[in-house]
Motif scaffolding. Structure first.
Motif, short mmCIF file in Angstrom:
data_model
loop_
_atom_site.label_atom_id
_atom_site.label_comp_id
_atom_site.label_asym_id
_atom_site.label_seq_id
_atom_site.Cartn_x
_atom_site.Cartn_y
_atom_site.Cartn_z
N VAL A 197 0.84 -1.19 0.00
CA VAL A 197 0.00 0.00 0.00
C VAL A 197 0.88 1.25 0.00
CG1 VAL A 197 -0.19 0.43 2.51
CG2 VAL A 197 -2.17 0.85 1.02
N ARG A 198 0.33 2.37 -0.46
CA ARG A 198 1.00 3.66 -0.28
C ARG A 198 0.54 4.20 1.07
NH1 ARG A 198 3.32 6.71 -4.07
NH2 ARG A 198 2.19 5.65 -5.74
N ALA A 199 1.46 4.56 1.92
CA ALA A 199 1.06 4.93 3.28
C ALA A 199 1.88 6.11 3.79
CB ALA A 199 1.23 3.75 4.23
N VAL A 200 1.23 6.91 4.63
CA VAL A 200 1.91 7.90 5.46
C VAL A 200 1.87 7.34 6.87
CG1 VAL A 200 1.97 10.25 6.30
CG2 VAL A 200 1.14 9.78 3.97
N PHE A 201 3.03 7.03 7.42
CA PHE A 201 3.10 6.48 8.77
C PHE A 201 3.06 7.64 9.76
CE2 PHE A 201 5.78 4.84 12.37
CZ PHE A 201 4.84 3.92 12.85
N GLY A 202 1.91 7.77 10.44
CA GLY A 202 1.75 8.83 11.43
C GLY A 202 2.30 8.36 12.76
N TYR A 203 3.54 8.72 13.05
CA TYR A 203 4.22 8.23 14.24
C TYR A 203 3.80 9.03 15.46
CZ TYR A 203 7.76 7.17 17.69
OH TYR A 203 8.39 6.81 18.85
N CYS A 204 3.23 8.33 16.44
CA CYS A 204 2.85 8.93 17.72
C CYS A 204 3.67 8.27 18.81
CB CYS A 204 1.35 8.73 17.97
SG CYS A 204 0.78 9.45 19.53
N HIS A 205 4.59 9.01 19.38
CA HIS A 205 5.50 8.46 20.38
C HIS A 205 4.72 8.03 21.62
CE1 HIS A 205 9.16 7.72 22.57
NE2 HIS A 205 8.77 8.52 23.53
N GLY A 206 4.93 6.77 22.04
CA GLY A 206 4.20 6.27 23.20
C GLY A 206 5.09 5.85 24.34
N GLY A 207 6.38 6.04 24.21
CA GLY A 207 7.30 5.66 25.28
C GLY A 207 7.48 6.79 26.29
N GLU A 208 8.62 6.77 26.96
CA GLU A 208 8.91 7.81 27.95
C GLU A 208 8.99 9.17 27.26
OE1 GLU A 208 9.04 7.47 31.22
OE2 GLU A 208 8.49 5.37 30.92
N PRO A 209 8.45 10.23 27.90
CA PRO A 209 8.43 11.55 27.26
C PRO A 209 9.80 12.04 26.82
CG PRO A 209 6.99 11.54 29.18
CD PRO A 209 7.72 10.22 29.19
N ASP A 210 10.85 11.70 27.58
CA ASP A 210 12.17 12.20 27.20
C ASP A 210 12.73 11.49 25.97
OD1 ASP A 210 12.74 9.74 28.30
OD2 ASP A 210 14.05 10.49 29.88
N GLY A 211 12.03 10.47 25.50
CA GLY A 211 12.47 9.79 24.28
C GLY A 211 11.77 10.27 23.02
N GLY B 208 14.56 8.49 10.15
CA GLY B 208 15.66 7.95 9.38
C GLY B 208 15.34 6.64 8.68
N LEU B 209 14.29 5.95 9.15
CA LEU B 209 13.88 4.70 8.52
C LEU B 209 13.02 4.92 7.29
CD1 LEU B 209 12.82 2.65 11.72
CD2 LEU B 209 14.98 2.48 10.45
N LEU B 210 12.55 6.15 7.10
CA LEU B 210 11.53 6.40 6.08
C LEU B 210 11.97 7.47 5.09
CD1 LEU B 210 8.41 6.22 8.40
CD2 LEU B 210 9.05 4.59 6.61
N PRO B 211 12.93 7.13 4.24
CA PRO B 211 13.21 8.03 3.12
C PRO B 211 12.06 7.98 2.13
CG PRO B 211 14.41 5.99 2.86
CD PRO B 211 13.73 5.91 4.21
N ASP B 212 12.13 8.75 1.08
CA ASP B 212 11.04 8.77 0.11
C ASP B 212 10.80 7.37 -0.45
OD1 ASP B 212 10.73 11.45 0.49
OD2 ASP B 212 11.96 12.03 -1.22
N GLY B 213 9.55 7.03 -0.63
CA GLY B 213 9.15 5.73 -1.15
C GLY B 213 7.65 5.61 -0.97
N LEU B 214 7.14 4.38 -1.04
CA LEU B 214 5.71 4.19 -0.86
C LEU B 214 5.27 4.52 0.57
CD1 LEU B 214 4.67 0.93 -2.79
CD2 LEU B 214 4.12 3.32 -3.34
N VAL B 215 6.16 4.34 1.55
CA VAL B 215 5.83 4.66 2.93
C VAL B 215 6.63 5.89 3.36
CG1 VAL B 215 5.72 3.83 5.31
CG2 VAL B 215 5.41 2.22 3.42
N THR B 216 5.91 6.95 3.66
CA THR B 216 6.52 8.19 4.14
C THR B 216 6.04 8.45 5.57
OG1 THR B 216 4.74 9.45 3.08
CG2 THR B 216 6.78 9.14 1.83
N MET B 217 6.26 9.65 6.10
CA MET B 217 6.04 9.87 7.53
C MET B 217 5.35 11.19 7.81
SD MET B 217 8.91 9.80 10.56
CE MET B 217 8.49 10.10 12.28
N ALA B 218 4.53 11.18 8.84
CA ALA B 218 3.99 12.38 9.47
C ALA B 218 4.17 12.23 10.97
CB ALA B 218 2.52 12.57 9.11
N LEU B 219 4.08 13.33 11.69
CA LEU B 219 4.12 13.28 13.14
C LEU B 219 2.69 13.30 13.64
CD1 LEU B 219 6.60 15.08 15.47
CD2 LEU B 219 4.23 14.78 16.13
#
Length: 421
Positions: free
Chosen positions: A146-160, A170-181
């Motif tokens: 699929v073509r996807a925008v991975f909406g990353y929501c940090h769920g660990g410790e706040p300082d991370g 860094g894992l998501l250069p241009d391609g079918l899967v890209t990134m949003a915050l």
């Protein structure tokens, strides 16, 4: 995959600037992109030919907000309200998720999208309990096709937050899967978190997607304006309680809105502000949100938004049409994701993300208006062929490139571990 694909003799619908039926025509694809659309295109030696006779050909659907990881807990809360959803799904089930459960949900959920003609999705992923959970989510999206925008929501410790978001970036250069915050602040996790999230998005050149405007007391828009953060492309998810003036401010900032009409009504969150947002000039897309209490296909969402807008008690929505609903599911959804120069219509040069719908069904036969039929009559059983970047991922009604029995077994195993530990 051959470099040239010819889709021949379909009834073609384009969506830019507005949905229009082009009539019987062909589509030529070169190197994964749309090269030409028109009647009677010449044959190309060595091309892969897809016979679209009796099919409607249109751009793939765009889902602008989906918690894909929840595919294995489908229908666990079909009649719940929003506080109940938070208690059951976020409070009880999510902490039980292992990385393999995230992988199973994301793979199964992404293939569900492709099976239903959704070629692009925004995966709002708030199941990042550890870095391994994030890695599993990304791996599954990549493997799905699929073509996807991975909406990353940090769920660990706040300082991370900063370090882990940078790692995922860094894992998501241009391609079918890209990134949003995918941001939790300011209306869920507070203003301090929001400042860190939006400033990090600016640093990493990421768009932001965030649940905002979901109660009459919402102050997130004012907060973002006051802190000079609205220059960062932001999607306001749900945005149910904004005034017309506030929607104009969102439009002026370059923001967008994502609506999940079934989920919003079923959970009692509020009535979708479809007409008001679009009248203010805000690009507005559709999302399945969560299959724990909503359907996962775009046909259901288009029908629901069409019904709710036209059925507004004040009668102000009667100007909303099936063409508007299809636009929201395609090119306008692409605008929401900031990808309208890449997908969402059949303009030459765009990626060949396409859907072929069968019309040799009793529920689709003798349809006089193909756009009306797509919105009001079609369902997932009509989805015959799906292409992403010119690659056929579903043909003759069957999803390709995956052992579906193994995918279904993984979903069952995950459901047993998460719902019935």
């Amino acid at each position: 995959m051959t470099s040239t694909v010819l889709i021949k003799n379909g009834v073609v619908i384009d969506t830019e600037p507005e949905p229009v039926v082009l009539g019987r025509a062909d589509v030529r694809i070169e190197g994964g992109a749309i090269a030409e659309v028109g009647p009677g295109l010449p044959d190309v030696p060595g091309a892969e030919v897809i016979d679209a006779t009796g099919r409607i050909v249109l751009p793939g659907f765009v889902d602008t907000h989906r918690h894909t990881w929840q595919a294995a807990i489908r229908a666990t809360a079909p009649d719940i309200d929003f506080p109940g959803y938070l208690r059951r799904v976020v409070g009880e089930l999510a902490p039980r998720y292992r990385p393999q459960d995230v992988y199973a949900g994301n793979l199964g959920g992404a293939l569900e999208c492709l099976d239903a003609g959704i070629t692009t999705l925004l995966d709002w992923s708030h199941i990042q309990l550890t870095p391994a959970h994030a890695d599993a989510a990304i791996e599954a999206l990549r493997e799905s096709g699929v073509r996807a925008v991975f909406g990353y929501c940090h769920g660990g410790e706040p300082d991370g937050l900063a370090s882990e978001t940078r790692r995922v970036r860094g894992l998501l250069p241009d391609g079918l899967v890209t990134m949003a915050l995918a941001a939790l602040g300011p209306e869920i996790a507070g203003e301090e978190r929001a400042l860190a999230e939006w400033r990090l998005a600016r640093e990493l050149d990421l768009p932001v997607t965030c649940h905002l405007g979901n109660s009459p007391e919402s102050t997130g828009l004012d907060f973002l304006e006051a802190n000079g953060l609205l220059d960062i492309p932001t999607t306001f998810v749900h945005a149910l309680y904004y005034t017309d003036e506030e929607f104009k401010r969102i439009a002026g900032s370059g923001g967008s809105v994502s609506l999940a009409p079934v989920d919003e009504m079923n959970l009692g969150i509020g009535y979708p502000a479809t007409g008001r947002a679009r009248a203010a000039g805000v690009p507005t897309g559709l999302g399945a949100d969560t299959v724990v209490c909503s359907p996962g296909d775009m046909f259901s969402l288009m029908r629901t938004i069409h019904l709710l807008e036209r059925g507004r008690p004040d009668g102000a929505g009667l100007g909303f049409t099936t063409r508007d609903a299809l636009r929201m599911a395609t090119i306008e959804g692409a605008q929401v994701l900031g990808m309208d120069d890449v997908i969402g219509s059949l303009r030459p040069g765009k990626q060949a993300d396409l859907v072929l719908l069968r019309t040799d069904r009793l529920g689709m036969a003798a349809a006089h208006d193909p756009i009306g039929a797509v919105v009001l009559n079609a369902d997932t059983s009509c989805v015959d062929t799906v292409l992403v970047a010119g690659r056929v991922v579903k043909r003759d009604g069957q999803v390709l490139h995956h052992d579906l029995s193994a995918v279904l077994a993984s979903l069952r195993e995950s459901a047993d571990a998460v719902v019935r530990p």
